[in-house]
Design a protein around this motif. Structure first.
Motif, mmCIF file in Angstrom:
data_model
loop_
_atom_site.group_PDB
_atom_site.id
_atom_site.type_symbol
_atom_site.label_atom_id
_atom_site.label_comp_id
_atom_site.label_asym_id
_atom_site.label_seq_id
_atom_site.Cartn_x
_atom_site.Cartn_y
_atom_site.Cartn_z
ATOM 1 N N VAL C 133 0.841 -1.201 0.000
ATOM 2 C CA VAL C 133 0.000 0.000 0.000
ATOM 3 C C VAL C 133 0.879 1.255 0.000
ATOM 4 N N LEU C 134 1.904 1.269 0.867
ATOM 5 C CA LEU C 134 2.815 2.418 0.888
ATOM 6 C C LEU C 134 3.493 2.591 -0.475
ATOM 7 N N ARG C 135 3.972 1.471 -1.034
ATOM 8 C CA ARG C 135 4.634 1.520 -2.347
ATOM 9 C C ARG C 135 3.729 2.176 -3.392
ATOM 10 N N ASP C 136 2.477 1.709 -3.459
ATOM 11 C CA ASP C 136 1.590 2.198 -4.513
ATOM 12 C C ASP C 136 1.162 3.638 -4.258
ATOM 13 N N LEU C 137 0.912 3.995 -2.991
ATOM 14 C CA LEU C 137 0.566 5.382 -2.677
ATOM 15 C C LEU C 137 1.694 6.319 -3.090
ATOM 16 N N LEU C 138 2.936 5.948 -2.742
ATOM 17 C CA LEU C 138 4.065 6.821 -3.040
ATOM 18 C C LEU C 138 4.327 6.905 -4.539
ATOM 19 N N ALA C 139 4.038 5.822 -5.257
ATOM 20 C CA ALA C 139 4.245 5.856 -6.703
ATOM 21 C C ALA C 139 3.025 6.388 -7.431
ATOM 22 N N GLY C 140 1.989 6.746 -6.677
ATOM 23 C CA GLY C 140 0.841 7.398 -7.298
ATOM 24 C C GLY C 140 -0.114 6.465 -8.024
ATOM 25 N N ARG C 141 -0.207 5.199 -7.578
ATOM 26 C CA ARG C 141 -1.241 4.371 -8.191
ATOM 27 C C ARG C 141 -2.150 3.791 -7.124
ATOM 28 N N THR C 142 -3.321 3.308 -7.542
ATOM 29 C CA THR C 142 -4.263 2.759 -6.582
ATOM 30 C C THR C 142 -3.620 1.584 -5.852
ATOM 31 N N PRO C 143 -3.706 1.551 -4.522
ATOM 32 C CA PRO C 143 -3.079 0.460 -3.781
ATOM 33 C C PRO C 143 -3.572 -0.904 -4.262
ATOM 34 N N VAL C 144 -2.626 -1.818 -4.362
ATOM 35 C CA VAL C 144 -2.912 -3.136 -4.928
ATOM 36 C C VAL C 144 -4.043 -3.820 -4.179
ATOM 37 N N VAL C 145 -4.128 -3.605 -2.866
ATOM 38 C CA VAL C 145 -5.149 -4.297 -2.081
ATOM 39 C C VAL C 145 -6.552 -3.857 -2.501
ATOM 40 N N LEU C 146 -6.686 -2.644 -3.026
ATOM 41 C CA LEU C 146 -7.988 -2.170 -3.495
ATOM 42 C C LEU C 146 -8.187 -2.464 -4.979
ATOM 43 N N ARG C 147 -7.092 -2.567 -5.709
ATOM 44 C CA ARG C 147 -7.153 -2.742 -7.146
ATOM 45 C C ARG C 147 -7.367 -4.198 -7.528
ATOM 46 N N GLU C 148 -6.732 -5.100 -6.779
ATOM 47 C CA GLU C 148 -6.760 -6.508 -7.143
ATOM 48 C C GLU C 148 -7.944 -7.223 -6.502
ATOM 49 N N ASP C 149 -8.607 -8.056 -7.276
ATOM 50 C CA ASP C 149 -9.790 -8.724 -6.775
ATOM 51 C C ASP C 149 -9.471 -9.729 -5.672
ATOM 52 N N VAL C 150 -8.420 -10.520 -5.873
ATOM 53 C CA VAL C 150 -8.124 -11.562 -4.895
ATOM 54 C C VAL C 150 -6.750 -11.287 -4.321
ATOM 55 N N TYR C 151 -6.732 -10.522 -3.229
ATOM 56 C CA TYR C 151 -5.463 -10.143 -2.619
ATOM 57 C C TYR C 151 -5.539 -10.331 -1.106
ATOM 58 N N VAL C 152 -6.613 -9.798 -0.521
ATOM 59 C CA VAL C 152 -6.750 -9.917 0.928
ATOM 60 C C VAL C 152 -7.028 -11.361 1.328
ATOM 61 N N VAL C 153 -7.747 -12.095 0.494
ATOM 62 C CA VAL C 153 -8.139 -13.445 0.883
ATOM 63 C C VAL C 153 -6.929 -14.369 1.054
ATOM 64 N N PRO C 154 -5.985 -14.422 0.098
ATOM 65 C CA PRO C 154 -4.784 -15.231 0.351
ATOM 66 C C PRO C 154 -4.030 -14.778 1.605
ATOM 67 N N ALA C 155 -4.021 -13.467 1.837
ATOM 68 C CA ALA C 155 -3.349 -12.955 3.034
ATOM 69 C C ALA C 155 -4.042 -13.481 4.295
ATOM 70 N N LEU C 156 -5.364 -13.436 4.296
ATOM 71 C CA LEU C 156 -6.120 -13.950 5.433
ATOM 72 C C LEU C 156 -5.852 -15.436 5.644
#
Lengths: 205, 205, 205
Positions: C133-156
């Motif tokens: 999230v920090l990486r994407d915010l600083l590089a000016g793109r939508t954070p991957v966790v919000l952009r990608e459909d299946v991201y939080v679930v594997p993390a969980l």
């Protein structure tokens, strides 16, 4: 008192989460993105507050309701948003309610932690403003606190009311709720009448 | 020593707040937005530093001057900016001054808190860079530390000078100020002569 | 056990830093920007985790390897990226590996700090998601966790596996690594088959 604090906290989380979920719907995130943005918006301000006053792990990591409530708000928003006629205005309303509730509970929690009056006011404002700032940054728009002309002032009023009541020794349990209501009404008046602060007018380059 | 630390902290807050206020004027925020961005820019780096070394609530929440100074800076910038001929360049100058001051005081505060030399250098850099990163993120532009070719290096130099002096046992009160001045001058030279670091040149997709 | 934790932490920092460095190369930052974004991406999630569980100063400020490893990753990426055919896909792979490793080590560190199971799962997820999230915010793109459909679930899934194993009293040293691998494979499957979560479909305004 603690029950009141938790109830107001959860109410603030709920309405802030709704604002986050509706914004996520509006910018067309998928359902997971809607839940994530709702949760971060709902608990973000409280986490910032708890880290700053040294209450770690933050309350929201010790109580599963702090995740259940914003998740439920996200699912409600995802399911029922097509019934909303004006999604932007609804976001503003929920945001105003969350702002008031978090300013009030943020200020009172800081007081309970033994902070001085002025820091408690400021922490109240930071708690209230924090969730919306995170929401807007993550969704890629200018944070509401910088975009809206009359946003910090209602927050300051609510936090100050709580601190003044507490310091005067007269602090019935409904004071934070009343302070939150004052902030909410001020925000809605500002939105309705488009109150504007002066803007810098003359730029040379 | 403590008086010196506070004086340099307030000086750093003042100049960083000016950079934030002028950027807010430039992107045409209203007066409340100007104050908010100035305050966050001014105290942001110090809050990050204090949270990371465990000094909570952060110094800026325990001392009302830490809010008064950036608010005053914001009002000054709001009032007098039409007299500035080149607002971008002025933002860069104040940013450079704040960078130097915060790197130096961040490193010395970390040392006083008993941190080891290398972490103290890094916390100095984080303190110095933090305010500008928050400012740029909130105003919607690429953070200066990523955008500018020579930004981290002057910060590293200032923090390292402070740590080396402290560890050598020779630490008169003017060392942080001198280190800040070195960083400031290096930044201005980098800006003036457009020093550039190598850039990745060959991208296939 | 501690050695395993540190080894997995460093592995996670390395791959996350590679993702940050390659993104920095892609958006054409100079070499200093590449190093800075790599370091922040690498250690950001762990710093958020440590601040939230109250382990300050964060581990990455007490151990110089936590800065050396992402700096080395950045220099490797800067030197060898022209050999990469598909930089976006490579970023996704390293991001997936970092996500799994940080979720697993974040959850186990929270458990070692005495947190309850549910907060430990959540802190694992926050650790895993934070760097990206920090990486994407600083590089000016939508954070991957919000952009990608299946991201939080594997993390969980990864964080939950670690917590369940720990709570069951059966916790050999390879459990976090296995949990990280499960998350990694789920993410790659989601990327390869373009798994999508439902999206809000009907917006009136």
């Amino acid at each position: 008192m603690d029950t009141v604090q938790v109830a107001l906290d959860l109410a603030g989380i709920f309405v802030f989460a709704l604002s986050g979920a509706l914004l996520a719907v509006r910018v067309r995130f998928d359902i997971v993105g809607v839940v994530v943005l709702a949760v971060i918006t709902g608990i973000g301000g409280g986490i910032i507050r708890d880290v700053l006053i040294g209450d770690v792990p933050p309350a929201s990591f010790r109580d599963w309701r702090f995740f259940l409530v914003p998740t439920a708000a996200a699912l409600l928003a995802f399911r029922f948003h097509p019934r909303l006629r004006r999604i932007e205005r609804t976001i503003d309303w929920f945001d105003a309610a969350g702002l008031g509730l978090f300013c009030a509970t943020g200020a009172s929690k800081s007081l309970f932690f033994g902070l001085d009056p002025v820091p408690s006011v400021l922490l109240g404002v930071v708690s209230g403003v924090g969730g919306g700032v995170l929401r807007d940054l993550l969704a890629g728009r200018t944070p509401v606190v910088l975009r809206e002309d009359v946003y910090v002032v209602p927050a300051l009023v609510a936090a100050t009311l709580v601190v003044v009541a507490y310091e005067s020794g007269w602090f019935p349990a409904w004071v934070p709720l009343a302070a939150a209501a004052v902030c909410f009404v001020l925000r809605l008046l500002a939105l309705h009448f488009r109150w504007q602060a002066p803007r810098a007018s003359d730029l040379r380059d």
